[in-house]
Design a protein around this motif. Structure first.
Motif, PDB file in Angstrom:
ATOM      1  N   ALA A  13       0.823  -1.206   0.000  1.00  0.00           N
ATOM      2  CA  ALA A  13       0.000   0.000   0.000  1.00  0.00           C
ATOM      3  C   ALA A  13       0.861   1.261   0.000  1.00  0.00           C
ATOM      4  CB  ALA A  13      -0.934  -0.002   1.211  1.00  0.00           C
ATOM      5  N   ILE A  14       1.888   1.292   0.811  1.00  0.00           N
ATOM      6  CA  ILE A  14       2.771   2.463   0.870  1.00  0.00           C
ATOM      7  C   ILE A  14       3.505   2.649  -0.450  1.00  0.00           C
ATOM      8  CG2 ILE A  14       4.857   3.373   1.949  1.00  0.00           C
ATOM      9  CD1 ILE A  14       3.800   2.177   4.603  1.00  0.00           C
ATOM     10  N   MET A  15       4.017   1.571  -1.010  1.00  0.00           N
ATOM     11  CA  MET A  15       4.722   1.665  -2.285  1.00  0.00           C
ATOM     12  C   MET A  15       3.788   2.094  -3.411  1.00  0.00           C
ATOM     13  SD  MET A  15       7.825   1.338  -1.675  1.00  0.00           S
ATOM     14  CE  MET A  15       8.372   1.356  -3.349  1.00  0.00           C
ATOM     15  N   SER A  16       2.534   1.679  -3.358  1.00  0.00           N
ATOM     16  CA  SER A  16       1.563   2.108  -4.370  1.00  0.00           C
ATOM     17  C   SER A  16       1.351   3.611  -4.316  1.00  0.00           C
ATOM     18  CB  SER A  16       0.232   1.395  -4.162  1.00  0.00           C
ATOM     19  OG  SER A  16       0.375   0.016  -4.335  1.00  0.00           O
ATOM     20  N   VAL A  17       1.265   4.163  -3.122  1.00  0.00           N
ATOM     21  CA  VAL A  17       1.112   5.608  -2.974  1.00  0.00           C
ATOM     22  C   VAL A  17       2.358   6.338  -3.462  1.00  0.00           C
ATOM     23  CG1 VAL A  17       0.860   7.471  -1.276  1.00  0.00           C
ATOM     24  CG2 VAL A  17      -0.567   5.425  -1.108  1.00  0.00           C
ATOM     25  N   VAL A  18       3.529   5.826  -3.139  1.00  0.00           N
ATOM     26  CA  VAL A  18       4.784   6.445  -3.579  1.00  0.00           C
ATOM     27  C   VAL A  18       4.863   6.454  -5.099  1.00  0.00           C
ATOM     28  CG1 VAL A  18       7.295   6.147  -3.620  1.00  0.00           C
ATOM     29  CG2 VAL A  18       6.052   5.942  -1.461  1.00  0.00           C
ATOM     30  N   VAL A  19       4.571   5.330  -5.729  1.00  0.00           N
ATOM     31  CA  VAL A  19       4.629   5.246  -7.189  1.00  0.00           C
ATOM     32  C   VAL A  19       3.599   6.168  -7.821  1.00  0.00           C
ATOM     33  CG1 VAL A  19       4.221   3.689  -9.147  1.00  0.00           C
ATOM     34  CG2 VAL A  19       5.631   2.941  -7.228  1.00  0.00           C
ATOM     35  N   TRP A  20       2.389   6.199  -7.284  1.00  0.00           N
ATOM     36  CA  TRP A  20       1.346   7.073  -7.820  1.00  0.00           C
ATOM     37  C   TRP A  20       1.768   8.539  -7.731  1.00  0.00           C
ATOM     38  CZ3 TRP A  20      -1.478  10.840  -5.187  1.00  0.00           C
ATOM     39  CH2 TRP A  20      -2.506  11.421  -5.911  1.00  0.00           C
ATOM     40  N   PHE A  21       2.293   8.950  -6.593  1.00  0.00           N
ATOM     41  CA  PHE A  21       2.705  10.343  -6.392  1.00  0.00           C
ATOM     42  C   PHE A  21       3.867  10.705  -7.316  1.00  0.00           C
ATOM     43  CE2 PHE A  21       4.540  13.794  -3.640  1.00  0.00           C
ATOM     44  CZ  PHE A  21       3.465  14.657  -3.776  1.00  0.00           C
ATOM     45  N   ASP A  22       4.843   9.820  -7.435  1.00  0.00           N
ATOM     46  CA  ASP A  22       5.970  10.067  -8.335  1.00  0.00           C
ATOM     47  C   ASP A  22       5.502  10.179  -9.781  1.00  0.00           C
ATOM     48  OD1 ASP A  22       7.788  10.177  -6.301  1.00  0.00           O
ATOM     49  OD2 ASP A  22       8.711   8.222  -6.703  1.00  0.00           O
ATOM     50  N   ARG A  23       4.604   9.321 -10.190  1.00  0.00           N
ATOM     51  CA  ARG A  23       4.091   9.390 -11.568  1.00  0.00           C
ATOM     52  C   ARG A  23       3.362  10.696 -11.830  1.00  0.00           C
ATOM     53  NH1 ARG A  23       2.702   4.494 -14.791  1.00  0.00           N
ATOM     54  NH2 ARG A  23       1.041   5.889 -15.437  1.00  0.00           N
ATOM     55  N   ARG A  24       2.579  11.156 -10.860  1.00  0.00           N
ATOM     56  CA  ARG A  24       1.874  12.436 -11.021  1.00  0.00           C
ATOM     57  C   ARG A  24       2.852  13.589 -11.175  1.00  0.00           C
ATOM     58  NH1 ARG A  24      -3.842  13.192 -10.351  1.00  0.00           N
ATOM     59  NH2 ARG A  24      -3.041  15.291 -10.475  1.00  0.00           N
ATOM     60  N   LEU A  25       3.896  13.614 -10.352  1.00  0.00           N
ATOM     61  CA  LEU A  25       4.878  14.688 -10.431  1.00  0.00           C
ATOM     62  C   LEU A  25       5.714  14.598 -11.702  1.00  0.00           C
ATOM     63  CD1 LEU A  25       6.073  15.055  -6.765  1.00  0.00           C
ATOM     64  CD2 LEU A  25       4.510  16.495  -8.042  1.00  0.00           C
ATOM     65  N   LEU A  26       6.048  13.406 -12.140  1.00  0.00           N
ATOM     66  CA  LEU A  26       6.795  13.256 -13.386  1.00  0.00           C
ATOM     67  C   LEU A  26       5.947  13.678 -14.583  1.00  0.00           C
ATOM     68  CD1 LEU A  26       8.696   9.931 -12.719  1.00  0.00           C
ATOM     69  CD2 LEU A  26       9.653  12.251 -12.783  1.00  0.00           C
ATOM     70  N   ALA A  27       4.647  13.400 -14.546  1.00  0.00           N
ATOM     71  CA  ALA A  27       3.754  13.869 -15.608  1.00  0.00           C
ATOM     72  C   ALA A  27       3.667  15.395 -15.595  1.00  0.00           C
ATOM     73  CB  ALA A  27       2.369  13.255 -15.445  1.00  0.00           C
ATOM     74  N   ASP A  28       3.613  15.981 -14.416  1.00  0.00           N
ATOM     75  CA  ASP A  28       3.603  17.435 -14.301  1.00  0.00           C
ATOM     76  C   ASP A  28       4.915  18.026 -14.826  1.00  0.00           C
ATOM     77  OD1 ASP A  28       2.351  19.954 -13.137  1.00  0.00           O
ATOM     78  OD2 ASP A  28       4.300  19.915 -12.119  1.00  0.00           O
ATOM     79  N   LEU A  29       6.015  17.395 -14.484  1.00  0.00           N
ATOM     80  CA  LEU A  29       7.321  17.843 -14.964  1.00  0.00           C
ATOM     81  C   LEU A  29       7.398  17.764 -16.488  1.00  0.00           C
ATOM     82  CD1 LEU A  29      10.263  18.697 -14.381  1.00  0.00           C
ATOM     83  CD2 LEU A  29      10.794  16.264 -14.142  1.00  0.00           C
ATOM     84  N   ALA A  30       6.873  16.703 -17.067  1.00  0.00           N
ATOM     85  CA  ALA A  30       6.908  16.541 -18.520  1.00  0.00           C
ATOM     86  C   ALA A  30       6.081  17.617 -19.219  1.00  0.00           C
ATOM     87  CB  ALA A  30       6.401  15.154 -18.906  1.00  0.00           C
ATOM     88  N   GLY A  31       5.021  18.076 -18.575  1.00  0.00           N
ATOM     89  CA  GLY A  31       4.168  19.098 -19.172  1.00  0.00           C
ATOM     90  C   GLY A  31       4.595  20.521 -18.888  1.00  0.00           C
ATOM     91  N   THR A  32       5.608  20.701 -18.074  1.00  0.00           N
ATOM     92  CA  THR A  32       6.086  22.039 -17.718  1.00  0.00           C
ATOM     93  C   THR A  32       7.096  22.516 -18.758  1.00  0.00           C
ATOM     94  OG1 THR A  32       5.794  21.551 -15.372  1.00  0.00           O
ATOM     95  CG2 THR A  32       7.217  23.403 -15.922  1.00  0.00           C
ATOM     96  N   PRO A  33       6.891  23.699 -19.324  1.00  0.00           N
ATOM     97  CA  PRO A  33       7.875  24.220 -20.280  1.00  0.00           C
ATOM     98  C   PRO A  33       9.237  24.456 -19.621  1.00  0.00           C
ATOM     99  CG  PRO A  33       5.844  25.499 -20.332  1.00  0.00           C
ATOM    100  CD  PRO A  33       5.740  24.570 -19.168  1.00  0.00           C
ATOM    101  N   ASP A  34      10.297  24.313 -20.414  1.00  0.00           N
ATOM    102  CA  ASP A  34      11.655  24.487 -19.886  1.00  0.00           C
ATOM    103  C   ASP A  34      11.864  25.862 -19.269  1.00  0.00           C
ATOM    104  OD1 ASP A  34      12.487  21.952 -20.537  1.00  0.00           O
ATOM    105  OD2 ASP A  34      13.236  22.531 -22.509  1.00  0.00           O
TER     106      ASP A  34
END
Length: 68
Positions: A13-34
């Motif tokens: 359960a803890i690892m699922s939350v960590v992976v979900w949160f990291d994926r959300r932030l990485l998606a946000d990072l990918a959509g952020t202009p340089d």
């Protein structure tokens, strides 16, 4: 055996939350202009997010984006 099951479910359960949160932030990072990223480039922020949970994601949320 019961304690092992509880521990395993807790870890999953803890690892699922960590992976979900990291994926959300990485998606946000990918959509952020340089031009909106501060302090580091995109690759460095990705490494910070993934390798230093929970401090890295908090740093990204607080420091990475220019507040325009």
């Amino acid at each position: 055996m019961h304690n092992l099951t509880v521990a395993l479910v807790t870890v999953v359960a803890i690892m699922s939350v960590v992976v979900w949160f990291d994926r959300r932030l990485l998606a946000d990072l990918a959509g952020t202009p340089d031009r909106d990223l501060r302090h580091f480039d995109r690759r460095t922020w990705a490494l910070i997010i993934v390798l230093s949970f929970p401090i890295g994601p908090m740093l990204y949320l607080g420091l990475a984006k220019d507040q325009r």
